[in-house]
Motif scaffolding. Structure first.
Motif, mmCIF file in Angstrom:
data_model
loop_
_atom_site.group_PDB
_atom_site.id
_atom_site.type_symbol
_atom_site.label_atom_id
_atom_site.label_comp_id
_atom_site.label_asym_id
_atom_site.label_seq_id
_atom_site.Cartn_x
_atom_site.Cartn_y
_atom_site.Cartn_z
ATOM 1 N N GLN A 80 0.838 -1.206 0.000
ATOM 2 C CA GLN A 80 0.000 0.000 0.000
ATOM 3 C C GLN A 80 0.877 1.261 0.000
ATOM 4 N N MET A 83 2.329 1.744 -3.444
ATOM 5 C CA MET A 83 1.339 2.257 -4.382
ATOM 6 C C MET A 83 1.050 3.735 -4.122
ATOM 7 N N GLU A 84 0.974 4.118 -2.830
ATOM 8 C CA GLU A 84 0.758 5.528 -2.500
ATOM 9 C C GLU A 84 1.954 6.371 -2.965
ATOM 10 N N TYR A 85 3.163 5.849 -2.786
ATOM 11 C CA TYR A 85 4.368 6.588 -3.204
ATOM 12 C C TYR A 85 4.394 6.756 -4.720
ATOM 13 N N ILE A 86 4.060 5.671 -5.428
ATOM 14 C CA ILE A 86 4.030 5.757 -6.899
ATOM 15 C C ILE A 86 2.979 6.759 -7.327
ATOM 16 N N SER A 87 1.777 6.696 -6.675
ATOM 17 C CA SER A 87 0.704 7.618 -7.022
ATOM 18 C C SER A 87 1.127 9.062 -6.743
ATOM 19 N N LYS A 88 1.763 9.284 -5.578
ATOM 20 C CA LYS A 88 2.199 10.635 -5.211
ATOM 21 C C LYS A 88 3.297 11.112 -6.159
ATOM 22 N N THR A 89 4.218 10.250 -6.522
ATOM 23 C CA THR A 89 5.303 10.635 -7.430
ATOM 24 C C THR A 89 4.754 10.982 -8.809
ATOM 25 N N VAL A 90 3.794 10.195 -9.276
ATOM 26 C CA VAL A 90 3.198 10.478 -10.584
ATOM 27 C C VAL A 90 2.456 11.812 -10.533
ATOM 28 N N GLN A 91 1.697 12.029 -9.418
ATOM 29 C CA GLN A 91 0.945 13.277 -9.292
ATOM 30 C C GLN A 91 1.900 14.477 -9.240
ATOM 31 N N ASP A 94 3.361 15.045 -12.583
ATOM 32 C CA ASP A 94 2.413 15.715 -13.474
ATOM 33 C C ASP A 94 2.336 17.211 -13.160
#
Length: 183
Positions: A80, A83-91, A94
């Motif tokens: 988890q 996944m949160e780190y990947i989501s935050k890095t992508v955000q 962007d």
């Protein structure tokens, strides 16, 4: 003148009887009776009750988890967090990619990083439903086998004794006839 006379004397005959009465005796012996009562047979099949107490959830609420549960939670937490780190890095990537649109993406990202709260968990008190109790009551089966009584009767024949009577006839007095002729 004398008239001739006939004198007749008779004596009656008498018969005597000796009577022996008959003797009869009848005796009925009691029947021979035998009664035997085999005892009843009783079988009891008992299945004991079963009480199951599962306190796994209560121990987990107090953070007293088994190694297997702790490994599972850590693996899930790691996944988890990744996944949160990947989501935050992508955000954040962007946001940085669209820096030409204006705004202050670097400052906003720094503020968000500073606002993170630290979580310190001292453990929970177990909830009322965290201990699972299951009870299966005992089962008792009682079976009876009543045995019939054994009754044997021996009937005894009557004992009959008979002595016949007899009658002896004798002459107690013989008959006689005396005829006298007198002139």
């Amino acid at each position: 003148m004398q008239i001739p006379q006939i004198r007749i004397e008779s004596q009656v005959g008498k018969i005597g009887l000796n009577i022996n009465k008959p003797i009869q005796s009848i005796e009925q012996p009691q029947a021979d009776l035998s009664i035997e009562q085999p005892p009843a047979e009783m079988t009891i099949n008992r299945q004991p009750g079963r009480l199951t107490i599962d306190q796994t959830l209560a121990r987990e609420n107090l953070d007293l988890k088994s190694i297997f549960k702790r490994n599972e939670e850590n693996a899930q937490l790691g996944y988890q967090t990744l996944m949160e780190y990947i989501s935050k890095t992508v955000q954040e990537g962007d946001e940085l990619m669209k820096i030409e649109n204006g705004g202050q993406p670097l400052i906003d990202q720094a503020v968000r990083a500073m606002d993170r709260e630290s979580v310190f968990n001292t453990g929970n008190t177990p909830s009322q439903d965290s201990v699972k109790i299951e009870y299966a009551p005992a089962k008792v089966e009682i079976e009876w086998n009543r045995n019939k009584p054994n009754i044997q009767v021996q009937i005894n024949k009557p004992i009959h004794e008979y002595t016949p009577g007899n009658v002896e006839v004798f002459m107690q007095q013989y008959p006689s006839l005396n005829i006298d002729f007198t002139i």
